[in-house]
Scaffold this motif. Structure first.
Motif, short mmCIF file in Angstrom:
data_model
loop_
_atom_site.label_atom_id
_atom_site.label_comp_id
_atom_site.label_asym_id
_atom_site.label_seq_id
_atom_site.Cartn_x
_atom_site.Cartn_y
_atom_site.Cartn_z
N ASP A 34 -16.61 -51.09 -30.86
CA ASP A 34 -16.06 -49.79 -30.45
C ASP A 34 -16.27 -48.74 -31.54
O ASP A 34 -16.63 -47.60 -31.27
CB ASP A 34 -14.57 -49.90 -30.11
CG ASP A 34 -14.31 -50.72 -28.86
OD1 ASP A 34 -15.25 -50.95 -28.07
OD2 ASP A 34 -13.15 -51.15 -28.69
N ASP A 72 -14.58 -56.86 -31.24
CA ASP A 72 -14.61 -55.79 -30.23
C ASP A 72 -14.31 -54.43 -30.87
O ASP A 72 -14.94 -53.42 -30.52
CB ASP A 72 -13.59 -56.06 -29.12
CG ASP A 72 -14.04 -57.18 -28.18
OD1 ASP A 72 -15.22 -57.54 -28.21
OD2 ASP A 72 -13.18 -57.66 -27.42
N LEU A 73 -13.36 -54.41 -31.82
CA LEU A 73 -13.04 -53.16 -32.52
C LEU A 73 -14.25 -52.66 -33.30
O LEU A 73 -14.50 -51.45 -33.37
CB LEU A 73 -11.86 -53.36 -33.47
CG LEU A 73 -10.49 -53.51 -32.83
CD1 LEU A 73 -9.44 -53.88 -33.88
CD2 LEU A 73 -10.08 -52.23 -32.11
N HIS A 83 -19.88 -47.66 -31.66
CA HIS A 83 -20.19 -46.79 -30.52
C HIS A 83 -19.71 -45.37 -30.79
O HIS A 83 -20.44 -44.40 -30.54
CB HIS A 83 -19.54 -47.37 -29.25
CG HIS A 83 -20.02 -46.74 -28.00
ND1 HIS A 83 -19.42 -45.64 -27.45
CD2 HIS A 83 -21.07 -47.05 -27.20
CE1 HIS A 83 -20.06 -45.30 -26.35
NE2 HIS A 83 -21.07 -46.14 -26.17
N GLU A 84 -18.51 -45.24 -31.30
CA GLU A 84 -17.96 -43.91 -31.58
C GLU A 84 -18.65 -43.26 -32.78
O GLU A 84 -18.87 -42.05 -32.80
CB GLU A 84 -16.45 -43.99 -31.81
CG GLU A 84 -15.67 -44.36 -30.56
CD GLU A 84 -15.94 -43.42 -29.38
OE1 GLU A 84 -15.93 -42.18 -29.58
OE2 GLU A 84 -16.19 -43.92 -28.28
#
Length: 194
Positions: free
Chosen positions: A89, A85-86, A92-93
């Motif tokens: 994330d 998940d990290l 995405h960033e």
């Protein structure tokens, strides 16, 4: 396979392994249902550095796996799921950071829309990458990501940005839009409406 996995795991801190090699190992271990090997490899791939960032090879290796497999949610347990998940994330960033290295942004685009939840937000982000101020490579990667999604609504994003595309990108987009009946119908409707 066990020896190769052990070698990658043991030496991953010294020098980054080749991304395609790790992706191929992950694919093979998954195909052979070797859960422990998959868990060990994903543990290396999904391990951020001290600042919470992922290296290009990690994003590439994970993207390579996602290109060929449907990743099971239970692979590796809760801790590994959190690390993955990290990574999503982070990708995405990173895509939103115009000052990030282009290669890192490109590798991050491959992960968009494949992570848990947030598909609508990822589509919005991919749509923003179609703009004329983005590098051509990122525009092409976003087009490819829309194509891989298979979602009917992807055509709307591509058609909305049509006027900003270069002739080469328009050709690629048309080829993609003509590849699915729903996209073709939406394209023909857009042409008819002007």
């Amino acid at each position: 396979l066990d020896e190769l996995v052990a070698e990658v795991v043991a030496n991953s801190g010294d020098a980054p392994p080749p991304a395609q090699f790790v992706a191929d190992l992950l694919t093979t271990a998954t195909a052979e249902n070797q859960t422990q090997a998959v868990t060990q490899l994903l543990g290396v791939v999904a391990q951020p550095d001290e600042q919470g960032a992922f290296a290009l090879w990690q994003l590439d290796a994970f993207g390579g796996l996602l290109d060929t497999l449907a990743l099971g949610e239970s692979a590796g347990g809760e801790e590994l799921a959190t690390q993955i998940d990290l990574m999503f994330d982070f990708a995405h960033e990173t895509v939103k950071q115009h000052d990030a290295p282009l290669e890192l942004r490109l590798a991050s685009v491959r992960l968009l829309g494949r992570g848990p939840g947030g598909e609508a937000a990822n589509f919005e982000l991919l749509g923003a990458l179609l703009g004329p101020n983005e590098p051509r490579e990122l525009q092409s990667a976003a087009v490819e990501a829309f194509g891989q999604s298979g979602e009917d609504r992807a055509a709307g994003y591509l058609l909305a940005a049509w006027k900003t595309f270069s002739p080469t990108l328009r050709s690629d987009v048309l080829e993609m839009l003509f590849s699915r009946e729903a996209w073709l119908m939406e394209t023909l409707n857009a042409v008819e409406e002007g």
